[in-house]
Design an enzyme around this catalytic site. Structure first.
Site, PDB file in Angstrom:
ATOM      1  N   GLU A 132      48.599 -16.811 -17.565  1.00 23.77           N
ATOM      2  CA  GLU A 132      47.873 -15.547 -17.429  1.00 23.77           C
ATOM      3  C   GLU A 132      48.191 -14.602 -18.582  1.00 23.77           C
ATOM      4  O   GLU A 132      47.321 -13.879 -19.075  1.00 23.77           O
ATOM      5  CB  GLU A 132      48.225 -14.879 -16.102  1.00 23.77           C
ATOM      6  CG  GLU A 132      47.576 -15.516 -14.907  1.00 23.77           C
ATOM      7  CD  GLU A 132      46.063 -15.426 -14.958  1.00 23.77           C
ATOM      8  OE1 GLU A 132      45.482 -14.426 -14.518  1.00 23.77           O
ATOM      9  OE2 GLU A 132      45.439 -16.382 -15.465  1.00 23.77           O
ATOM     10  N   THR A 185      38.551  -8.894 -19.143  1.00 23.70           N
ATOM     11  CA  THR A 185      39.718  -8.396 -18.408  1.00 23.70           C
ATOM     12  C   THR A 185      40.545  -7.420 -19.238  1.00 23.70           C
ATOM     13  O   THR A 185      40.988  -6.386 -18.730  1.00 23.70           O
ATOM     14  CB  THR A 185      40.598  -9.583 -17.962  1.00 23.70           C
ATOM     15  OG1 THR A 185      39.822 -10.444 -17.129  1.00 23.70           O
ATOM     16  CG2 THR A 185      41.799  -9.094 -17.172  1.00 23.70           C
TER      17      THR A 185
END
Length: 311
Positions: A132, A185
């Site tokens: 991530e 994001t």
């Protein structure tokens, strides 16, 4: 030891409205698939990626799946093994549904299973967080934890990492609508305020506590009352077309709650039945189409299994 394995890992809804970076749950669809094969030459290779329109790197030093698997192999002192990875993207990139998480978790679960590692699957979480970090610049766990562990998950702490699986009502369904708009994001994180008023923090704490209480008490109405976000949603909703109109429509149709999935642009509604979830998803898709915006829709209950071997 088997020579090859095929694994599916699910999409996830992170934040769950009021739980920014600390709450998430897994759904049944969409998700990603990884095929992993043992090779004769030590090291990790990426031989194929499909469904990404050429957006993801085949360089194993730059792909979240291979990088996470490499960290895992180092931790168990098995860098002597050779693994080849095929990644099949079965879910949209940049959807707010944990696309990178699903890929990473599928890869890690495949490696763990191939090697016969029978330790708790939660052991893989720190390596998934590494993926991530590479994907979006921030090593949060609210997507990878539910993708890996299944169910509804609370990240109580990051330092040290403390993750708790929460119970949830069995009659809770989720309607997801992914509009065909781009909300990266990294950019979605950058517009969030870095300072908040104490009174807003207190409101948010109360809502998070109410949501967790509702999950434990099987009280869907309490869950609905608690799913309000006054910190992040007011800013991120500006990036999503007709967000408040879609929320109004969903609530009028009987949704328990409505909010942004992860950083968006996907939105989701909790409902008390699968049929309600289908009707809401279809209605919102039709509304977006009327505005010239395409979308994908998904309906699911909460996925308690997480990743699974499919071949």
């Amino acid at each position: 030891m088997k020579d090859s394995i095929k694994v599916f890992a699910p999409a996830t809804v992170a934040n769950v409205v009021c739980g920014f970076d600390v709450l998430g749950f897994a759904v049944n669809e969409p998700g990603d698939e990884v095929i992993m094969r043992v090779t004769n030459k030590p090291g990790i290779t990426l031989s194929k990626i499909t469904g990404d329109n050429g957006r993801l790197p085949l360089d194993p030093a730059k792909n979240t799946v291979s990088v996470s698997v490499q960290h895992y192999l180092k931790s168990i002192d098995r860098t002597d093994i050779g693994l080849d990875i095929e990644l099949h993207k079965k879910m949209p990139i940049g959807s707010g549904l944990g696309s990178s998480s699903a890929s990473t978790v599928a890869g890690l679960f495949a490696a763990k299973t191939l090697l016969g590692d029978e330790t708790d699957v939660a052991k893989l979480l720190p390596f998934a967080i590494k993926g991530e970090e590479m994907a979006c610049g921030h090593g949060h766990a609210d997507n990878v934890a539910p993708a890996l562990m299944g169910g509804f998950v609370l990240i109580r702490s990051y330092e040290p990492l403390d993750v708790i699986r929460l119970p949830h009502p069995k009659g809770l369904y989720c309607a997801i609508v992914f509009p065909d708009v781009d909300v990266p994001t990294r950019e979605a994180r950058q517009i969030i305020r870095d300072k908040i008023y104490m009174k807003d923090a207190v409101t948010q704490w109360g809502n998070i506590a109410g949501l967790v209480s509702g999950l434990f008490m099987n009280d869907i109405d309490l869950i609905g009352r608690s799913m309000k976000d006054i910190l992040v949603e007011p800013v991120r909703s500006m990036l999503i077309p007709d967000f408040y109109k879609m929320r109004e429509m969903a609530m009028e149709m009987g949704a328990v709650s409505f909010g942004i999935s992860g950083s968006g642009p996907s939105v989701f509604a909790f409902t008390k039945s699968e049929e309600e979830a289908k009707q809401i998803a279809q209605k919102l898709q039709k509304h977006l189409a009327g505005a010239g915006i395409g979308s994908n829709i998904y309906v699911s209950d909460i996925n308690d299994q997480g990743p699974r071997v499919i071949g």
